[in-house]
Structure formats: C-alpha cells, structure tokens
Design a protein around this motif. Structure first.
Motif, PDB file in Angstrom:
ATOM      1  N   LEU A  82     -85.684 -61.263  19.026  1.00 48.61           N
ATOM      2  CA  LEU A  82     -86.739 -61.147  18.021  1.00 48.61           C
ATOM      3  C   LEU A  82     -86.394 -61.882  16.727  1.00 48.61           C
ATOM      4  O   LEU A  82     -87.292 -62.371  16.042  1.00 48.61           O
ATOM      5  N   VAL A  83     -85.104 -61.980  16.398  1.00 48.22           N
ATOM      6  CA  VAL A  83     -84.696 -62.720  15.195  1.00 48.22           C
ATOM      7  C   VAL A  83     -85.161 -64.158  15.276  1.00 48.22           C
ATOM      8  O   VAL A  83     -85.797 -64.689  14.345  1.00 48.22           O
ATOM      9  N   PHE A  84     -84.866 -64.828  16.401  1.00 52.31           N
ATOM     10  CA  PHE A  84     -85.285 -66.213  16.559  1.00 52.31           C
ATOM     11  C   PHE A  84     -86.806 -66.306  16.679  1.00 52.31           C
ATOM     12  O   PHE A  84     -87.434 -67.249  16.196  1.00 52.31           O
ATOM     13  N   GLY A  85     -87.422 -65.323  17.321  1.00 50.85           N
ATOM     14  CA  GLY A  85     -88.876 -65.318  17.458  1.00 50.85           C
ATOM     15  C   GLY A  85     -89.565 -65.253  16.113  1.00 50.85           C
ATOM     16  O   GLY A  85     -90.527 -65.990  15.851  1.00 50.85           O
ATOM     17  N   VAL A  86     -89.068 -64.376  15.240  1.00 52.90           N
ATOM     18  CA  VAL A  86     -89.632 -64.256  13.896  1.00 52.90           C
ATOM     19  C   VAL A  86     -89.399 -65.539  13.105  1.00 52.90           C
ATOM     20  O   VAL A  86     -90.291 -66.032  12.396  1.00 52.90           O
ATOM     21  N   LEU A  87     -88.204 -66.103  13.237  1.00 50.11           N
ATOM     22  CA  LEU A  87     -87.875 -67.334  12.528  1.00 50.11           C
ATOM     23  C   LEU A  87     -88.828 -68.463  12.910  1.00 50.11           C
ATOM     24  O   LEU A  87     -89.390 -69.139  12.039  1.00 50.11           O
ATOM     25  N   TYR A  88     -89.024 -68.650  14.198  1.00 51.00           N
ATOM     26  CA  TYR A  88     -89.916 -69.713  14.657  1.00 51.00           C
ATOM     27  C   TYR A  88     -91.374 -69.421  14.323  1.00 51.00           C
ATOM     28  O   TYR A  88     -92.161 -70.341  14.100  1.00 51.00           O
ATOM     29  N   THR A  89     -91.738 -68.146  14.306  1.00 57.61           N
ATOM     30  CA  THR A  89     -93.105 -67.771  13.939  1.00 57.61           C
ATOM     31  C   THR A  89     -93.386 -68.165  12.487  1.00 57.61           C
ATOM     32  O   THR A  89     -94.428 -68.741  12.171  1.00 57.61           O
ATOM     33  N   PHE A  90     -92.449 -67.867  11.597  1.00 53.35           N
ATOM     34  CA  PHE A  90     -92.619 -68.211  10.183  1.00 53.35           C
ATOM     35  C   PHE A  90     -92.550 -69.709   9.943  1.00 53.35           C
ATOM     36  O   PHE A  90     -93.038 -70.205   8.921  1.00 53.35           O
ATOM     37  N   MET A  91     -91.971 -70.445  10.887  1.00 56.48           N
ATOM     38  CA  MET A  91     -91.919 -71.899  10.770  1.00 56.48           C
ATOM     39  C   MET A  91     -93.215 -72.543  11.275  1.00 56.48           C
ATOM     40  O   MET A  91     -93.334 -73.756  11.315  1.00 56.48           O
ATOM     41  N   GLY A  92     -94.174 -71.699  11.654  1.00 55.66           N
ATOM     42  CA  GLY A  92     -95.480 -72.205  12.050  1.00 55.66           C
ATOM     43  C   GLY A  92     -95.848 -72.014  13.497  1.00 55.66           C
ATOM     44  O   GLY A  92     -96.980 -72.278  13.893  1.00 55.66           O
ATOM     45  N   GLY A  93     -94.916 -71.548  14.305  1.00 54.28           N
ATOM     46  CA  GLY A  93     -95.212 -71.341  15.728  1.00 54.28           C
ATOM     47  C   GLY A  93     -95.659 -69.922  16.000  1.00 54.28           C
ATOM     48  O   GLY A  93     -94.881 -69.099  16.514  1.00 54.28           O
TER      49      GLY A  93
END
Length: 207
Positions: A82-93
């Motif tokens: 979830l850490v990477f998922g949240v990171l990529y989500t905030f980067m626009g994905g």
C-alpha cells in the motif's frame, strides 16, 4: 531463538514496529527511485524493461527480508504494498490505488498463518506478490486507456520506444517474462537478505 523470545507475544504492532516499518520502507522507496533515475539516464525506454524488472527487487528484497523478520507480524506485506500504491496514486496514477488494494489482500492471504513472517521462504514468496503488483502499475494504463496513454508517451519518446513499451506491457509473453524477472530478482535478493539476517541481525540479537 533468544531474540525471537524477547518479542511481545501479542500480534499488535508496537511503536518500535511502526518505526522499523517506516525506516525500512523509506530505504526501499529511495533505493528503487534512485535505481530508476539512473536506469532512465543510461538506457533507452525500451531497454529499461530488461534491467529494472530484476534490478529493483534485487536491491529492495534484502531490506524487506530484514524488516519483515524484525516486525514478524501480520500486515507487513500488505502495508508495504500500500505504501507504493499510495505513492504512485499521488504521482497521478489513480488506477494504482485499486491495484494496490488487491495486491495487499492477495499478499496477506499468501502470508496467512503463525510464524510466516519468520520463515524466509514465506517472506520471499510473499514479496514476489509485491513485485507482481508493481508490474501491474505499468500494465494497467495500457488496459484502461491505451490510445490516450500512447499519445501521451509519444510526446516524450520516439515511436520505436513507444511501440516496444506497448508490446512489453500488453503482450502475454513479455508480461510473463517481466514477472519471471521480478521473481528471479526477488529470489536472489532474498538469498542475500537471509544471509545478512542470519549472520548479523539475528546473531547480534537485534529485535
């Protein structure tokens, strides 16, 4: 054995567990991002596929193995995904969020059972789920909005690079190769991490 017996019997995460999780995941994110930046500087986009797919897990898995064993409680893998998922989500994905949730659920099902986070084979096997989830962050844009995504890529990359990237993330043989490289990098990284864990961390009784 003494190091493990000194841990709380409760399955609840302690403040120390949370701190361990934060520190190690910051290291994993930093290592992965740094490797990605260097890779992008040195290689053409169509060639990064053949390096990052094994290099990223190879570099990250040793840190994850130590972290998972030190915390030793359910939720480590799910939270890491979830850490990477949240990171990529905030980067626009935005599409990364549901992918991360599915990966987190599958990951914890794989790790279900007492003592799984002290079993190196289980830890490494679970972390492969982490990297498979990571792979789907690259696959999903082509599945959901292929034409628009290709047009966006075309503003940054040459036509040959875009064509290669489309094939790598949409054609089954390439996808299977990517997953195999993720698994291979994780296995080698897990071997390195397990040796470090047994020779240094557990021997030093770092709990």
């Amino acid at each position: 054995m003494e190091a493990e017996s000194s841990r709380p019997a409760s399955g609840r995460w302690t403040t120390r567990d949370i701190l361990t999780f934060v520190v190690f995941n910051l290291i994993i994110v930093f290592v992965t991002m740094a490797a990605k930046m260097i890779e992008d500087m040195l290689l053409a986009p169509q060639n990064t596929f053949f390096v990052g797919s094994w290099l990223f897990p190879l570099l990250s898995t040793p840190f994850y193995v130590v972290m998972a064993d030190r915390i030793g409680k359910q939720g480590v893998l799910a939270a890491s995904i979830l850490v990477f998922g949240v990171l990529y989500t905030f980067m626009g994905g935005l599409y990364c969020a549901p992918v991360a949730v599915v990966g987190a659920i599958v990951g914890e099902l794989v790790m279900w059972g007492k003592g799984s986070y002290h079993d190196i084979k289980r830890i490494v096997g679970g972390y492969i789920v982490y990297w498979v989830t990571f792979g789907f962050y690259g696959i999903m844009p082509y599945l959901l909005f292929r034409e628009a995504y290709m047009e966006q890529l075309g503003t940054y990359y040459e036509a040959a690079d875009v064509a290669a990237m489309v094939a790598q993330y949409t054609e089954l043989p390439w996808i299977l190769l990517m997953m195999a490289m993720f698994a291979a990098g994780t296995l080698v990284g897990g071997l390195i991490g397990s040796k470090f864990l047994k020779k240094h961390v557990r021997k030093a009784k770092i709990a």
